[in-house]
Design a protein around this motif. Sequence first.
Motif, PDB file in Angstrom:
ATOM      1  N   GLN A  88      -1.307 -12.921  -0.551  1.00 54.99           N
ATOM      2  CA  GLN A  88      -0.221 -12.350  -1.355  1.00 54.99           C
ATOM      3  C   GLN A  88      -0.570 -10.984  -1.944  1.00 54.99           C
ATOM      4  O   GLN A  88       0.224 -10.061  -1.916  1.00 54.99           O
ATOM      5  N   PHE A  89      -1.765 -10.890  -2.532  1.00 55.15           N
ATOM      6  CA  PHE A  89      -2.133  -9.670  -3.279  1.00 55.15           C
ATOM      7  C   PHE A  89      -3.547  -9.214  -2.931  1.00 55.15           C
ATOM      8  O   PHE A  89      -4.359 -10.005  -2.482  1.00 55.15           O
ATOM      9  N   SER A 141       4.241   1.392  -0.786  1.00 60.30           N
ATOM     10  CA  SER A 141       5.006   0.354  -1.493  1.00 60.30           C
ATOM     11  C   SER A 141       4.413  -1.025  -1.185  1.00 60.30           C
ATOM     12  O   SER A 141       3.617  -1.187  -0.257  1.00 60.30           O
ATOM     13  N   GLY A 142       4.846  -2.021  -1.970  1.00 62.30           N
ATOM     14  CA  GLY A 142       4.387  -3.392  -1.753  1.00 62.30           C
ATOM     15  C   GLY A 142       4.712  -3.890  -0.349  1.00 62.30           C
ATOM     16  O   GLY A 142       3.878  -4.516   0.305  1.00 62.30           O
ATOM     17  N   GLY A 143       5.900  -3.593   0.110  1.00 57.95           N
ATOM     18  CA  GLY A 143       6.319  -4.030   1.446  1.00 57.95           C
ATOM     19  C   GLY A 143       5.498  -3.358   2.534  1.00 57.95           C
ATOM     20  O   GLY A 143       5.093  -3.996   3.513  1.00 57.95           O
ATOM     21  N   GLY A 145       2.436  -2.149   2.138  1.00 57.65           N
ATOM     22  CA  GLY A 145       1.074  -2.692   2.038  1.00 57.65           C
ATOM     23  C   GLY A 145       0.968  -4.042   2.732  1.00 57.65           C
ATOM     24  O   GLY A 145      -0.019  -4.322   3.424  1.00 57.65           O
ATOM     25  N   GLN A 146       1.989  -4.866   2.573  1.00 57.68           N
ATOM     26  CA  GLN A 146       1.960  -6.188   3.190  1.00 57.68           C
ATOM     27  C   GLN A 146       2.069  -6.087   4.717  1.00 57.68           C
ATOM     28  O   GLN A 146       1.453  -6.861   5.438  1.00 57.68           O
ATOM     29  N   THR A 167       4.875 -13.299   1.507  1.00 61.34           N
ATOM     30  CA  THR A 167       6.008 -12.520   1.005  1.00 61.34           C
ATOM     31  C   THR A 167       6.181 -12.698  -0.502  1.00 61.34           C
ATOM     32  O   THR A 167       7.176 -12.224  -1.069  1.00 61.34           O
ATOM     33  N   ALA A 169       5.018 -11.348  -3.084  1.00 55.51           N
ATOM     34  CA  ALA A 169       5.115 -10.180  -3.950  1.00 55.51           C
ATOM     35  C   ALA A 169       6.244  -9.238  -3.526  1.00 55.51           C
ATOM     36  O   ALA A 169       6.353  -8.136  -4.048  1.00 55.51           O
ATOM     37  N   LEU A 170       7.078  -9.673  -2.582  1.00 59.47           N
ATOM     38  CA  LEU A 170       8.106  -8.774  -2.038  1.00 59.47           C
ATOM     39  C   LEU A 170       9.505  -9.208  -2.454  1.00 59.47           C
ATOM     40  O   LEU A 170       9.755 -10.382  -2.710  1.00 59.47           O
ATOM     41  N   ASN A 174      12.668  -7.164   1.949  1.00 58.05           N
ATOM     42  CA  ASN A 174      11.364  -6.857   2.530  1.00 58.05           C
ATOM     43  C   ASN A 174      10.682  -8.126   3.024  1.00 58.05           C
ATOM     44  O   ASN A 174      10.014  -8.123   4.053  1.00 58.05           O
TER      45      ASN A 174
END
Length: 227
Positions: A88-89, A141-143, A145-146, A167, A169-170, A174
């Motif tokens: 997740q992170f 962005s978070g998306g 990065g993932q 997903t 954190a999205l 996203n």
Amino acid sequence: GVLLQAEGLHKVYGTTVALDGADFRINAGEVVAVMGPSGSGKSTLLHCLAGIVPPDSGTVTYRDQQVSSMSDAQRSALRRGDFGFVFQFGQLVPELTCLENAALPMRLAGAGRKDAEAGAKKWLERLEVDDVRHHRPGQVSGGQGQRVAIARALAGNPRVVFADEPTGALDSLNGERVMELLTQAARETQAAVVLVTHESRVAAYSDREVVVRDGKARDMTMLAGAV
Ligand code: ADP
Ligand code: ADP
């Protein structure tokens, strides 16, 4: 056929029973969602399957290899060679560019820089984050990065991808795009995906759902594409 299988997994932390006789199996190319309430044992199951945490008892078998009786060094070699991970992170190395991050597993597995980065770039393109390849994780962005994290997981051509709340954190848009890209990529490469999620919207991308409750796993077989 069955690629990865667990039988009768038990795992206790102090007085907490995290796994209480959990069984699990996944075939090559299959996407299995592991669902269940918080604290039910989903992450512990994933960690045991992936050879990160040894179970107290029970067996994990990958192809013809008994993961649960391997040494730490053997498990670590298996994780590097055959498994990919998406969490997740906090999974990207902040000092490295997105391209260097995506190439890292291949570098650790012994590939030269050029080969590893060429392979990683292909996956960054595939996941539509090629344009940020020279950025550091803190600048995307978070998306994005993932997606880089998924490119990194897939770039080493793993046979099994372990994704723990990928997903989480999205936002939903996203999240859905990331799930589409992850499952498409898995189908193309015939990688199996063990997907831990508590969201049915995310589990809808799987071929089959397994529900973990009180440390036991139950197969809730569903037909893919029925929706
Ligand atoms: P889930 O992923 O379904 O939320 P977990 O597998 O993380 O469940 O945890 C199952 C149970 O085991 C929980 O009660 C959790 O607090 C406990 N647990 C998990 N990992 C540890 C640990 N390293 N040390 C102590 N307790 C743990
Ligand atoms: P999840 O959302 O997947 O259940 P958690 O936030 O519960 O994750 O746990 C994060 C990490 O902390 C995991 O690696 C888990 O093994 C560990 N952990 C979970 N519960 C405990 C606990 N009670 N004591 C120590 N470590 C724990």
